[in-house]
Design a protein around this motif. Structure first.
Motif, PDB file in Angstrom:
ATOM      1  N   GLY A 150      -9.543   1.976   4.071  1.00  0.00           N
ATOM      2  CA  GLY A 150      -9.825   3.351   3.755  1.00  0.00           C
ATOM      3  C   GLY A 150      -9.311   4.277   4.866  1.00  0.00           C
ATOM      4  O   GLY A 150      -8.695   3.813   5.819  1.00  0.00           O
ATOM      5  N   PRO A 151      -9.594   5.567   4.762  1.00  0.00           N
ATOM      6  CA  PRO A 151     -10.201   6.223   3.607  1.00  0.00           C
ATOM      7  C   PRO A 151      -9.236   6.283   2.420  1.00  0.00           C
ATOM      8  O   PRO A 151      -8.018   6.357   2.599  1.00  0.00           O
ATOM      9  N   PHE A 197       0.874  -1.173   0.000  1.00  0.00           N
ATOM     10  CA  PHE A 197       0.000   0.000   0.000  1.00  0.00           C
ATOM     11  C   PHE A 197       0.912   1.224   0.000  1.00  0.00           C
ATOM     12  O   PHE A 197       1.724   1.380   0.922  1.00  0.00           O
ATOM     13  N   LYS A 198       0.795   2.061  -1.001  1.00  0.00           N
ATOM     14  CA  LYS A 198       1.686   3.213  -1.087  1.00  0.00           C
ATOM     15  C   LYS A 198       1.446   4.163   0.083  1.00  0.00           C
ATOM     16  O   LYS A 198       0.294   4.515   0.380  1.00  0.00           O
ATOM     17  N   VAL A 217      -1.007   2.227   6.617  1.00  0.00           N
ATOM     18  CA  VAL A 217      -0.774   0.839   6.212  1.00  0.00           C
ATOM     19  C   VAL A 217       0.125   0.837   4.982  1.00  0.00           C
ATOM     20  O   VAL A 217      -0.133   1.558   4.007  1.00  0.00           O
ATOM     21  N   THR A 218       1.181   0.056   5.024  1.00  0.00           N
ATOM     22  CA  THR A 218       2.114  -0.007   3.892  1.00  0.00           C
ATOM     23  C   THR A 218       2.205  -1.397   3.272  1.00  0.00           C
ATOM     24  O   THR A 218       2.780  -1.549   2.193  1.00  0.00           O
ATOM     25  N   ILE A 229      -3.598   5.270   3.838  1.00  0.00           N
ATOM     26  CA  ILE A 229      -4.624   4.322   4.270  1.00  0.00           C
ATOM     27  C   ILE A 229      -4.433   4.049   5.761  1.00  0.00           C
ATOM     28  O   ILE A 229      -3.436   3.480   6.183  1.00  0.00           O
ATOM     29  N   GLY A 230      -5.404   4.469   6.562  1.00  0.00           N
ATOM     30  CA  GLY A 230      -5.244   4.365   8.008  1.00  0.00           C
ATOM     31  C   GLY A 230      -5.722   3.064   8.603  1.00  0.00           C
ATOM     32  O   GLY A 230      -5.338   2.720   9.722  1.00  0.00           O
TER      33      GLY A 230
END
Length: 253
Positions: free
Chosen positions: A137-138, A69-70, A111-112, A75-76
């Protein structure tokens, strides 16, 4: 018409039939990101299913899958759907600078990556594929699509990176990164969405979509076999007619 012409026609028809038989078994096998529910919207939440086929020959199996996830997507939160025989681990990393979402929330840790690891006996064999469902998300609001570079690890230590972007001309690279297009931002009050409901809807629709995909594959395979059979029949018929024509010509001479 000469015997040679008939023979050439027969060989051509047989070749077409054989091509149909072979073509029925050829399919593109990539790691893909699929949306089985509502299309994700900018600023909203998404439910995505990553489909992972195992491509190496037996006895090599797929043992681990990691999806990146970039960080700049911010993205939390991510939820994973349990997959029997696999364990999921969500990796979060501290951002170099906070990302402020539309609702004013500041994301300092995003989140990565999500990694799925097979337990003993659950590895993906050469003829297998597995689907890994996530909801998160978001989503960012400043991009039209989100990319998820994936890394597929095999039992022999080989790692295949599915991280190549599609060119502007639309030509697909050898190892394309999974991509999901985002719809325009929803009206106020709907942009956030409901993460749990979306994940539940995706879980229900995943089985239906997989069944549809399997039915389509079976139909295409049957069509290929039918085309092949027709081609072989035409070739055999042409050869028989050639022999009859030759025998008749010899009898009249």
């Amino acid at each position: 018409m000469s015997q040679h012409v008939f023979q050439r026609a027969g060989f051509l028809a047989a070749a077409v039939g054989a091509a149909g038989l072979l073509g029925a078994g050829i399919a593109s096998a990539h790691v893909t990101a699929n949306v089985y529910g509502p299309q994700p919207t900018k600023g909203g939440y998404a439910a995505i299913v990553f489909r992972v086929p195992s491509e190496e020959k037996d006895p090599v199996t797929t043992t681990k899958v990691t999806v990146d996830f970039k960080p700049d997507y911010g993205i939390g939160s991510v939820r994973t759907k349990p997959v029997p025989g696999w364990t999921a681990q969500v990796t979060k990393s501290k951002l170099p600078a906070p990302i402020t979402k539309d609702n004013g929330t500041q994301i300092t840790e995003a989140v990565t990556a999500v990694t799925w690891t097979a337990q003993a006996g659950s590895e993906l064999k050469a003829t297998d594929y597995q689907e890994f469902s996530v909801s998160f998300g978001p989503l960012p609001t400043n991009v039209d699509q989100v990319e998820f570079p994936a890394h597929q690890t095999y039992s022999d230590g080989k790692v295949v990176d599915w991280n190549q972007p599609t060119t502007a001309g639309g030509e697909e690279p050898e190892h394309p990164a999974p991509v999901v297009k985002l719809a325009a931002k929803a009206a106020d009050g709907d942009a956030h969405g409901n993460m749990a409901d979306t994940a539940s809807a995706t879980g229900d629709q995943t089985q239906a979509a997989a069944a549809t995909s399997d039915s389509t594959a079976r139909w295409l395979g049957g069509a290929g076999l039918l085309v092949g059979a027709v081609g072989l029949g035409v070739g055999a018929g042409a050869t028989i007619r050639a022999r009859k024509a030759t025998a008749k010509s010899g009898g009249n001479s």
